[in-house]
Motif scaffolding. Structure first.
Motif, PDB file in Angstrom:
ATOM      1  N   MET A  82     -18.943 135.700  -2.564  1.00  0.00           N
ATOM      2  CA  MET A  82     -19.104 136.978  -3.249  1.00  0.00           C
ATOM      3  C   MET A  82     -19.724 137.993  -2.286  1.00  0.00           C
ATOM      4  SD  MET A  82     -20.510 135.619  -6.937  1.00  0.00           S
ATOM      5  CE  MET A  82     -22.071 135.064  -6.260  1.00  0.00           C
ATOM      6  N   ASN A  83     -19.020 139.069  -2.058  1.00  0.00           N
ATOM      7  CA  ASN A  83     -19.473 140.129  -1.172  1.00  0.00           C
ATOM      8  C   ASN A  83     -19.600 141.441  -1.928  1.00  0.00           C
ATOM      9  OD1 ASN A  83     -19.388 138.484   1.292  1.00  0.00           O
ATOM     10  ND2 ASN A  83     -17.163 138.590   1.086  1.00  0.00           N
ATOM     11  N   SER A  84     -20.308 142.383  -1.330  1.00  0.00           N
ATOM     12  CA  SER A  84     -20.490 143.712  -1.934  1.00  0.00           C
ATOM     13  C   SER A  84     -20.925 143.590  -3.387  1.00  0.00           C
ATOM     14  CB  SER A  84     -19.193 144.526  -1.829  1.00  0.00           C
ATOM     15  OG  SER A  84     -18.777 144.658  -0.489  1.00  0.00           O
ATOM     16  N   LEU A  85     -21.904 142.767  -3.617  1.00  0.00           N
ATOM     17  CA  LEU A  85     -22.337 142.485  -4.988  1.00  0.00           C
ATOM     18  C   LEU A  85     -22.900 143.722  -5.670  1.00  0.00           C
ATOM     19  CD1 LEU A  85     -23.812 138.962  -4.381  1.00  0.00           C
ATOM     20  CD2 LEU A  85     -22.052 139.510  -6.068  1.00  0.00           C
ATOM     21  N   LYS A  86     -22.593 143.831  -6.951  1.00  0.00           N
ATOM     22  CA  LYS A  86     -23.031 144.948  -7.777  1.00  0.00           C
ATOM     23  C   LYS A  86     -23.934 144.429  -8.884  1.00  0.00           C
ATOM     24  CE  LYS A  86     -18.484 147.111  -7.172  1.00  0.00           C
ATOM     25  NZ  LYS A  86     -17.283 147.649  -7.863  1.00  0.00           N
ATOM     26  N   PRO A  87     -24.759 145.304  -9.460  1.00  0.00           N
ATOM     27  CA  PRO A  87     -25.607 144.866 -10.576  1.00  0.00           C
ATOM     28  C   PRO A  87     -24.816 144.209 -11.706  1.00  0.00           C
ATOM     29  CG  PRO A  87     -26.352 146.979  -9.769  1.00  0.00           C
ATOM     30  CD  PRO A  87     -25.094 146.666  -9.022  1.00  0.00           C
ATOM     31  N   ASP A  88     -23.592 144.682 -11.946  1.00  0.00           N
ATOM     32  CA  ASP A  88     -22.762 144.104 -13.014  1.00  0.00           C
ATOM     33  C   ASP A  88     -22.317 142.680 -12.714  1.00  0.00           C
ATOM     34  OD1 ASP A  88     -20.974 147.142 -14.051  1.00  0.00           O
ATOM     35  OD2 ASP A  88     -22.976 146.365 -14.503  1.00  0.00           O
ATOM     36  N   ASP A  89     -22.474 142.215 -11.483  1.00  0.00           N
ATOM     37  CA  ASP A  89     -22.111 140.842 -11.141  1.00  0.00           C
ATOM     38  C   ASP A  89     -23.189 139.847 -11.527  1.00  0.00           C
ATOM     39  OD1 ASP A  89     -20.705 142.146  -8.111  1.00  0.00           O
ATOM     40  OD2 ASP A  89     -19.617 141.546  -9.918  1.00  0.00           O
ATOM     41  N   ALA A  90     -24.368 140.315 -11.902  1.00  0.00           N
ATOM     42  CA  ALA A  90     -25.450 139.405 -12.268  1.00  0.00           C
ATOM     43  C   ALA A  90     -25.076 138.614 -13.515  1.00  0.00           C
ATOM     44  CB  ALA A  90     -26.728 140.206 -12.524  1.00  0.00           C
ATOM     45  N   ALA A  91     -25.202 137.303 -13.433  1.00  0.00           N
ATOM     46  CA  ALA A  91     -24.812 136.435 -14.554  1.00  0.00           C
ATOM     47  C   ALA A  91     -25.091 134.992 -14.181  1.00  0.00           C
ATOM     48  CB  ALA A  91     -23.323 136.601 -14.866  1.00  0.00           C
ATOM     49  N   MET A  92     -24.924 134.130 -15.165  1.00  0.00           N
ATOM     50  CA  MET A  92     -24.859 132.692 -14.897  1.00  0.00           C
ATOM     51  C   MET A  92     -23.406 132.394 -14.562  1.00  0.00           C
ATOM     52  SD  MET A  92     -26.720 129.919 -14.851  1.00  0.00           S
ATOM     53  CE  MET A  92     -28.056 129.938 -16.066  1.00  0.00           C
ATOM     54  N   TYR A  93     -23.202 131.724 -13.435  1.00  0.00           N
ATOM     55  CA  TYR A  93     -21.853 131.409 -12.992  1.00  0.00           C
ATOM     56  C   TYR A  93     -21.565 129.922 -13.213  1.00  0.00           C
ATOM     57  CZ  TYR A  93     -21.057 135.972 -10.887  1.00  0.00           C
ATOM     58  OH  TYR A  93     -20.846 137.322 -10.689  1.00  0.00           O
ATOM     59  N   TYR A  94     -20.401 129.652 -13.782  1.00  0.00           N
ATOM     60  CA  TYR A  94     -19.991 128.297 -14.106  1.00  0.00           C
ATOM     61  C   TYR A  94     -18.678 127.973 -13.416  1.00  0.00           C
ATOM     62  CZ  TYR A  94     -23.174 129.036 -18.060  1.00  0.00           C
ATOM     63  OH  TYR A  94     -24.254 129.318 -18.851  1.00  0.00           O
ATOM     64  N   CYS A  95     -18.541 126.726 -12.969  1.00  0.00           N
ATOM     65  CA  CYS A  95     -17.231 126.283 -12.514  1.00  0.00           C
ATOM     66  C   CYS A  95     -16.636 125.368 -13.587  1.00  0.00           C
ATOM     67  CB  CYS A  95     -17.300 125.576 -11.163  1.00  0.00           C
ATOM     68  SG  CYS A  95     -18.226 124.040 -11.144  1.00  0.00           S
ATOM     69  N   ALA A  96     -15.336 125.293 -13.574  1.00  0.00           N
ATOM     70  CA  ALA A  96     -14.615 124.509 -14.558  1.00  0.00           C
ATOM     71  C   ALA A  96     -13.349 123.950 -13.933  1.00  0.00           C
ATOM     72  CB  ALA A  96     -14.276 125.357 -15.780  1.00  0.00           C
ATOM     73  N   SER A  97     -12.848 122.881 -14.524  1.00  0.00           N
ATOM     74  CA  SER A  97     -11.599 122.299 -14.033  1.00  0.00           C
ATOM     75  C   SER A  97     -10.746 121.860 -15.195  1.00  0.00           C
ATOM     76  CB  SER A  97     -11.882 121.117 -13.103  1.00  0.00           C
ATOM     77  OG  SER A  97     -12.422 120.020 -13.819  1.00  0.00           O
ATOM     78  N   GLY A  98      -9.441 121.825 -14.940  1.00  0.00           N
ATOM     79  CA  GLY A  98      -8.530 121.417 -15.983  1.00  0.00           C
ATOM     80  C   GLY A  98      -7.128 121.208 -15.465  1.00  0.00           C
ATOM     81  N   SER A  99      -6.238 120.877 -16.400  1.00  0.00           N
ATOM     82  CA  SER A  99      -4.852 120.603 -16.040  1.00  0.00           C
ATOM     83  C   SER A  99      -3.920 121.716 -16.471  1.00  0.00           C
ATOM     84  CB  SER A  99      -4.418 119.280 -16.666  1.00  0.00           C
ATOM     85  OG  SER A  99      -4.647 119.305 -18.069  1.00  0.00           O
ATOM     86  N   VAL A 100      -4.475 122.869 -16.835  1.00  0.00           N
ATOM     87  CA  VAL A 100      -3.652 123.967 -17.331  1.00  0.00           C
ATOM     88  C   VAL A 100      -2.709 124.478 -16.257  1.00  0.00           C
ATOM     89  CG1 VAL A 100      -5.423 125.663 -16.702  1.00  0.00           C
ATOM     90  CG2 VAL A 100      -3.735 126.198 -18.496  1.00  0.00           C
ATOM     91  N   SER A 101      -1.525 124.870 -16.701  1.00  0.00           N
ATOM     92  CA  SER A 101      -0.536 125.452 -15.807  1.00  0.00           C
ATOM     93  C   SER A 101       0.208 126.562 -16.542  1.00  0.00           C
ATOM     94  CB  SER A 101       0.456 124.379 -15.338  1.00  0.00           C
ATOM     95  OG  SER A 101       1.379 124.912 -14.428  1.00  0.00           O
ATOM     96  N   PRO A 102       0.376 127.726 -15.922  1.00  0.00           N
ATOM     97  CA  PRO A 102      -0.127 128.047 -14.594  1.00  0.00           C
ATOM     98  C   PRO A 102      -1.639 128.234 -14.573  1.00  0.00           C
ATOM     99  CG  PRO A 102       0.807 129.988 -15.619  1.00  0.00           C
ATOM    100  CD  PRO A 102       1.105 128.849 -16.542  1.00  0.00           C
ATOM    101  N   CYS A 103      -2.197 128.069 -13.417  1.00  0.00           N
ATOM    102  CA  CYS A 103      -3.636 128.206 -13.229  1.00  0.00           C
ATOM    103  C   CYS A 103      -3.899 129.668 -12.906  1.00  0.00           C
ATOM    104  CB  CYS A 103      -4.099 127.283 -12.105  1.00  0.00           C
ATOM    105  SG  CYS A 103      -5.854 127.321 -11.765  1.00  0.00           S
ATOM    106  N   ASP A 104      -4.210 130.454 -13.906  1.00  0.00           N
ATOM    107  CA  ASP A 104      -4.267 131.903 -13.773  1.00  0.00           C
ATOM    108  C   ASP A 104      -5.397 132.432 -14.656  1.00  0.00           C
ATOM    109  OD1 ASP A 104      -2.218 134.420 -13.008  1.00  0.00           O
ATOM    110  OD2 ASP A 104      -3.413 134.726 -14.817  1.00  0.00           O
ATOM    111  N   VAL A 105      -6.064 133.488 -14.188  1.00  0.00           N
ATOM    112  CA  VAL A 105      -7.184 134.022 -14.973  1.00  0.00           C
ATOM    113  C   VAL A 105      -6.747 134.493 -16.353  1.00  0.00           C
ATOM    114  CG1 VAL A 105      -8.742 134.612 -13.085  1.00  0.00           C
ATOM    115  CG2 VAL A 105      -6.960 136.247 -13.776  1.00  0.00           C
ATOM    116  N   LEU A 106      -5.545 135.015 -16.458  1.00  0.00           N
ATOM    117  CA  LEU A 106      -5.070 135.480 -17.762  1.00  0.00           C
ATOM    118  C   LEU A 106      -4.822 134.307 -18.700  1.00  0.00           C
ATOM    119  CD1 LEU A 106      -2.620 138.329 -16.687  1.00  0.00           C
ATOM    120  CD2 LEU A 106      -4.994 138.510 -17.441  1.00  0.00           C
TER     121      LEU A 106
END
Length: 129
Positions: A82-106
């Protein structure tokens, strides 16, 4: 069973950088999709980025050009630079895994708990202005 453990969070000034890591343990053969989410206090959980087993990555608009997701399969580790961090980026960050396809943010945004089977406990990112 798959276990995910995040680390690398901390406090940084606006404009600064952080790299988060997520170590994956367990049976992951069918977990080709990895994702980062975040949740700020009083806000809904938000998808940030995904990456599939072919290293194809997707991002939400607000982090494009600033964040980079990557994975090192030899180390069983997922990263979020994460670069050029902004105040709005402050949060708890979680990673996750799965078998979903396609693997897309939407795709993962619609029903994250249904399409991503494994979740870490999170790492906190604080941004000071």
């Amino acid at each position: 069973q798959v276990q995910l453990v995040e680390c690398g969070g901390g406090s940084v000034q606006a404009g600064g950088s952080l790299t988060l890591s997520c170590v994956v343990a367990g049976y992951t053969a069918n977990r080709h999709c990895m994702a980062w989410f975040r949740q700020a206090p009083g806000q809904e959980r938000e998808e940030v980025a995904t990456i599939d087993s072919d290293d194809v990555a997707t991002y939400i608009e607000s982090v494009k050009g600033r964040f980079t997701v990557s994975r090192d399969n030899a180390k069983n580790t997922l990263y979020l630079e994460m670069n050029s961090l902004k105040p709005d980026d402050a949060a708890m960050y979680y990673c996750a895994s799965g078998s979903v396809s396609p693997c897309d943010v939407l795709v993962v945004a619609a029903h994250p708990d249904q399409v991503l089977q494994d979740w870490g406990k999170g790492t906190q990112v604080t941004i000071s202005s």
